[in-house]
Design an enzyme around this catalytic site. Structure first.
Site, mmCIF file in Angstrom:
data_model
loop_
_atom_site.group_PDB
_atom_site.id
_atom_site.type_symbol
_atom_site.label_atom_id
_atom_site.label_comp_id
_atom_site.label_asym_id
_atom_site.label_seq_id
_atom_site.Cartn_x
_atom_site.Cartn_y
_atom_site.Cartn_z
ATOM 1 N N PHE A 11 1.068 -1.397 -0.206
ATOM 2 C CA PHE A 11 0.282 0.030 -0.130
ATOM 3 C C PHE A 11 1.381 1.107 0.024
ATOM 4 N N THR A 120 5.594 3.003 12.876
ATOM 5 C CA THR A 120 5.107 2.992 13.264
ATOM 6 C C THR A 120 4.606 3.647 14.787
ATOM 7 N N ASP A 121 3.518 4.223 14.577
ATOM 8 C CA ASP A 121 2.807 4.957 16.064
ATOM 9 C C ASP A 121 2.962 3.469 17.224
ATOM 10 N N GLU A 122 2.484 2.664 16.876
ATOM 11 C CA GLU A 122 2.125 1.437 17.477
ATOM 12 C C GLU A 122 3.446 1.093 18.146
ATOM 13 N N TYR A 147 2.453 -8.202 16.011
ATOM 14 C CA TYR A 147 2.988 -6.770 15.291
ATOM 15 C C TYR A 147 3.560 -5.679 15.173
ATOM 16 N N SER A 149 4.789 -5.525 18.284
ATOM 17 C CA SER A 149 6.572 -5.620 19.567
ATOM 18 C C SER A 149 7.692 -5.962 18.287
ATOM 19 N N LYS A 151 7.548 -4.428 14.830
ATOM 20 C CA LYS A 151 8.119 -2.984 14.415
ATOM 21 C C LYS A 151 9.811 -2.425 15.608
ATOM 22 N N ASN A 177 -2.712 5.236 8.044
ATOM 23 C CA ASN A 177 -2.398 5.736 6.558
ATOM 24 C C ASN A 177 -4.139 5.068 5.620
ATOM 25 N N PHE A 187 -9.326 -1.148 8.055
ATOM 26 C CA PHE A 187 -10.175 -0.915 8.315
ATOM 27 C C PHE A 187 -10.903 0.044 7.041
ATOM 28 N N ILE A 188 -10.978 0.712 6.310
ATOM 29 C CA ILE A 188 -10.926 2.015 6.458
ATOM 30 C C ILE A 188 -11.965 0.813 4.158
ATOM 31 N N GLN A 191 -14.151 -1.642 5.055
ATOM 32 C CA GLN A 191 -16.035 -0.550 5.671
ATOM 33 C C GLN A 191 -16.310 -0.147 3.496
ATOM 34 N N ARG A 211 -7.618 6.413 15.880
ATOM 35 C CA ARG A 211 -7.000 6.839 15.202
ATOM 36 C C ARG A 211 -6.807 7.580 14.640
ATOM 37 N N ASN A 246 -13.605 5.340 15.460
ATOM 38 C CA ASN A 246 -13.584 4.492 14.383
ATOM 39 C C ASN A 246 -15.393 4.405 13.854
HETATM 40 P P1 NAD Z 1 1.333 -3.399 3.011
HETATM 41 O O1 NAD Z 1 0.758 -4.915 4.110
HETATM 42 O O2 NAD Z 1 0.463 -3.284 2.370
HETATM 43 O O3 NAD Z 1 2.538 -3.798 2.200
HETATM 44 C C1 NAD Z 1 4.315 -4.682 2.638
HETATM 45 C C2 NAD Z 1 4.447 -4.724 1.504
HETATM 46 O O4 NAD Z 1 5.627 -5.909 1.756
HETATM 47 C C3 NAD Z 1 3.812 -5.876 0.401
HETATM 48 O O5 NAD Z 1 4.325 -5.314 -1.176
HETATM 49 C C4 NAD Z 1 4.641 -7.417 0.550
HETATM 50 O O6 NAD Z 1 4.814 -8.305 -0.753
HETATM 51 C C5 NAD Z 1 5.970 -7.000 1.198
HETATM 52 N N1 NAD Z 1 6.522 -7.479 1.940
HETATM 53 C C6 NAD Z 1 6.223 -8.574 3.265
HETATM 54 N N2 NAD Z 1 7.009 -9.270 3.446
HETATM 55 C C7 NAD Z 1 7.992 -9.678 2.683
HETATM 56 C C8 NAD Z 1 9.172 -9.757 2.436
HETATM 57 N N3 NAD Z 1 10.061 -10.969 3.597
HETATM 58 N N4 NAD Z 1 10.508 -9.149 1.791
HETATM 59 C C9 NAD Z 1 10.283 -8.440 0.739
HETATM 60 N N5 NAD Z 1 8.851 -7.975 0.529
HETATM 61 C C10 NAD Z 1 8.121 -8.530 1.620
HETATM 62 O O7 NAD Z 1 2.245 -2.447 3.966
HETATM 63 P P2 NAD Z 1 1.555 -0.882 4.061
HETATM 64 O O8 NAD Z 1 0.162 -0.777 4.675
HETATM 65 O O9 NAD Z 1 2.071 -0.624 3.187
HETATM 66 O O10 NAD Z 1 2.744 -0.848 4.923
HETATM 67 C C11 NAD Z 1 4.042 -0.109 5.007
HETATM 68 C C12 NAD Z 1 5.211 -0.001 6.165
HETATM 69 O O11 NAD Z 1 4.290 0.753 6.416
HETATM 70 C C13 NAD Z 1 5.451 -0.964 7.117
HETATM 71 O O12 NAD Z 1 6.814 -1.064 7.346
HETATM 72 C C14 NAD Z 1 4.363 -0.849 8.490
HETATM 73 O O13 NAD Z 1 4.720 -1.178 9.020
HETATM 74 C C15 NAD Z 1 4.274 0.804 7.755
HETATM 75 N N6 NAD Z 1 3.208 1.860 8.775
HETATM 76 C C16 NAD Z 1 2.116 1.269 8.328
HETATM 77 C C17 NAD Z 1 1.237 2.193 8.482
HETATM 78 C C18 NAD Z 1 -0.118 1.946 7.909
HETATM 79 O O14 NAD Z 1 -1.255 3.328 8.072
HETATM 80 N N7 NAD Z 1 -0.856 0.780 7.038
HETATM 81 C C19 NAD Z 1 0.947 3.134 8.938
HETATM 82 C C20 NAD Z 1 2.739 3.876 9.779
HETATM 83 C C21 NAD Z 1 3.145 2.866 9.672
HETATM 84 O O1 DAU Z 2 -1.255 2.889 13.724
HETATM 85 C C1 DAU Z 2 -0.420 3.102 12.800
HETATM 86 C C2 DAU Z 2 -0.610 1.497 11.865
HETATM 87 O O2 DAU Z 2 -2.565 1.717 11.310
HETATM 88 C C3 DAU Z 2 0.033 0.488 10.893
HETATM 89 O O3 DAU Z 2 1.668 0.486 11.823
HETATM 90 C C4 DAU Z 2 -0.640 -0.934 10.554
HETATM 91 O O4 DAU Z 2 0.475 -1.277 10.167
HETATM 92 C C5 DAU Z 2 -1.192 -0.453 10.708
HETATM 93 O O5 DAU Z 2 -2.519 -1.654 9.813
HETATM 94 C C6 DAU Z 2 -3.062 0.404 11.042
HETATM 95 O O6 DAU Z 2 -2.656 0.012 12.419
HETATM 96 P P1 DAU Z 2 -4.819 -0.215 12.772
HETATM 97 O O7 DAU Z 2 -4.597 -2.073 13.659
HETATM 98 O O8 DAU Z 2 -4.121 0.370 13.399
HETATM 99 O O9 DAU Z 2 -5.482 -0.705 11.797
HETATM 100 P P2 DAU Z 2 -6.462 -1.466 11.708
HETATM 101 O O10 DAU Z 2 -7.267 -0.757 9.834
HETATM 102 O O11 DAU Z 2 -6.380 -3.004 11.396
HETATM 103 O O12 DAU Z 2 -8.058 -1.078 12.145
HETATM 104 C C7 DAU Z 2 -7.967 0.138 12.470
HETATM 105 C C8 DAU Z 2 -9.559 0.285 13.409
HETATM 106 O O13 DAU Z 2 -9.992 -0.214 13.153
HETATM 107 C C9 DAU Z 2 -9.217 -0.201 14.791
HETATM 108 O O14 DAU Z 2 -9.062 0.473 15.547
HETATM 109 C C10 DAU Z 2 -9.278 -1.448 14.631
HETATM 110 C C11 DAU Z 2 -10.736 -1.488 14.337
HETATM 111 N N1 DAU Z 2 -11.652 -2.212 13.167
HETATM 112 C C12 DAU Z 2 -10.586 -2.742 11.971
HETATM 113 C C13 DAU Z 2 -10.908 -3.850 10.929
HETATM 114 C C14 DAU Z 2 -10.353 -4.515 9.354
HETATM 115 C C15 DAU Z 2 -12.848 -2.432 12.728
HETATM 116 O O15 DAU Z 2 -13.337 -1.744 13.891
HETATM 117 N N2 DAU Z 2 -12.988 -3.139 11.769
HETATM 118 C C16 DAU Z 2 -13.016 -4.212 11.368
HETATM 119 O O16 DAU Z 2 -13.399 -4.397 10.128
#
Ligand code: NAD
Ligand code: DAU
Length: 331
Positions: A11, A120-122, A147, A149, A151, A177, A187-188, A191, A211, A246
């Site tokens: 993503f 991540t902020d987590e 997850y 831990s 990171k 994001n 989540f987003i 839904q 969030r 949420n």
């Molecule tokens: P994502 O799950 O959409 O994408 C992860 C990508 O990494 C995928 O393309 C997958 O194929 C690749 N991948 C997984 N394991 C691999 C491996 N062993 N070798 C090579 N490639 C591999 O994740 P995302 O949401 O795009 O998150 C990207 C980064 O941003 C992560 O490090 C995540 O912790 C961080 N992050 C995400 C969010 C969020 O809201 N999604 C917020 C803050 C930080």
């Molecule tokens: O804060 C950054 C993190 O945000 C990233 O490090 C993670 O990679 C990313 O997945 C995200 O983590 P969350 O656990 O916050 O995201 P998620 O989209 O899984 O869930 C967002 C919120 O929505 C959380 O409070 C759980 C809730 N949720 C999630 C799903 C999938 C629901 O209520 N219903 C759902 O179906």
């Protein structure tokens, strides 16, 4: 600049590659991605001609060494990223997030390559709903899930490699994001695509969890600010003051889709569910001059809904398998 982007078919990584190709035509981009269930080459289709794609694992030391030797800068997005999956099966999170980061760090150490670590902020755990505090780079680490831990572990490896070996690294910890190309497990998109399918959105627990939403384009512009102007060894928190609970997000998705705001269901809660995240991004703003552009969440969410409506061919192949996993969890 020769740039190696790990996780560039995911993503945030794919959006980063799109933004880089669009705005920095002099940057040569190589993507390293294992194409797990979360990676999709279709996310890079519009820029396929302009990017070198390597399918492979960030924990493959030989491959990583070869690619890092040819790069000036490495940006490490690749990770197992979904909390719910980490609760069902933590091992891939340890392998990719910890061993994968270790493998990259050893390679950038050998080659003296500039490295930016995406986190991540987590890692900071969670905040109470009524706490006026926000996370800063000085907040103690206190991760809740497998997850977060892993990171946190990867961040600590980076800091140790900076201090002990002089690795030229920066770190960023970003909040949640949203935007195009996000997997339908999250989540987003879950839904939005439920609504498109005529299925009621599903809120974990009470839905009071907060969030701090940021548009993926703003995350990625901050990453570029850090690559270009960040201080080595420094941690930057990335956030755009986007706190929403949420329940409010689901209600807005329903309203923007022309449905009653209460047409959703509560389902069982996520074990260990973090209550609230909130980012203080003042260091990034004052020291690096970064500002977010997508400050109206309602508009960003409306555009994201529109994107999922227009790009069903991209997400449809993932939807049934994703919902089957959730069905097993009763969520
Ligand atoms: P994502 O799950 O959409 O994408 C992860 C990508 O990494 C995928 O393309 C997958 O194929 C690749 N991948 C997984 N394991 C691999 C491996 N062993 N070798 C090579 N490639 C591999 O994740 P995302 O949401 O795009 O998150 C990207 C980064 O941003 C992560 O490090 C995540 O912790 C961080 N992050 C995400 C969010 C969020 O809201 N999604 C917020 C803050 C930080
Ligand atoms: O804060 C950054 C993190 O945000 C990233 O490090 C993670 O990679 C990313 O997945 C995200 O983590 P969350 O656990 O916050 O995201 P998620 O989209 O899984 O869930 C967002 C919120 O929505 C959380 O409070 C759980 C809730 N949720 C999630 C799903 C999938 C629901 O209520 N219903 C759902 O179906």
């Amino acid at each position: 600049m020769r740039l190696l982007v790990t996780g560039g078919a995911g993503f945030i990584g794919s959006n980063f590659v799109h933004q880089t190709v669009r705005e920095r035509p002099d940057v040569e981009v190589t993507v390293l991605d294992a194409l797990t269930y979360a990676g999709d080459r279709a996310s890079l289709a519009p820029v396929a001609e302009k990017v070198t794609f390597v399918e492979g694992d960030v924990a493959d030391a030989e491959l990583v060494d070869r690619l890092v030797a040819d790069a000036d800068v490495v940006v490490h997005f690749a990770a197992e990223s979904h909390n719910d999956n980490s609760l069902s099966n933590p091992w891939p999170f340890v392998q990719t997030n910890v061993i994968g980061t270790y493998t990259l760090l050893e390679a950038v150490r050998r080659h003296g390559t500039r490295y930016h670590h995406i986190s991540t902020d987590e890692v900071y755990g969670d905040l109470e709903l009524d706490d006026p505090a926000k996370f800063t780079a000085e907040t103690p680490y206190n991760p809740s899930s497998p997850y977060s831990s892993t990171k946190a572990a990867s961040d600590l490896l980076v800091r140790a490699w900076v201090r002990s070996f002089g690795v030229q690294a920066t770190l960023s910890n970003c909040s949640n994001n949203y935007g195009p190309f996000q997997h339908v497990e999250k989540f987003i998109p879950r839904q939005i695509t439920n609504v498109i399918d005529g299925v009621r959105p599903k809120l974990y627990g009470t839905g009071e969890n907060v969030r701090d939403w940021i548009h993926v384009e703003d995350h990625n512009s901050a990453v570029w600010a850090i690559i270009e102007r960040g201080a080595i060894g420094e941690t930057y928190l990335i956030g755009a003051d986007g706190e929403e609970n949420n329940k409010a997000v689901v209600e807005l998705i329903l309203e923007l889709s022309g449905l009653p705001r209460d047409a959703y269901d509560h389902v069982s809660d996520r074990p260990g569910h973090d209550m609230r995240y909130a980012i203080d991004s003042s260091r990034l703003r004052t020291e690096l001059g970064w500002e977010p552009h997508f400050t109206a969440f309602r508009d960003g969410l409306a555009a994201t809904i529109e994107w999922y409506r227009a790009n069903e061919a991209w997400w449809r192949p993932q939807k049934d398998a994703t919902e089957a996993k959730y069905a097993q969890l009763g969520r």
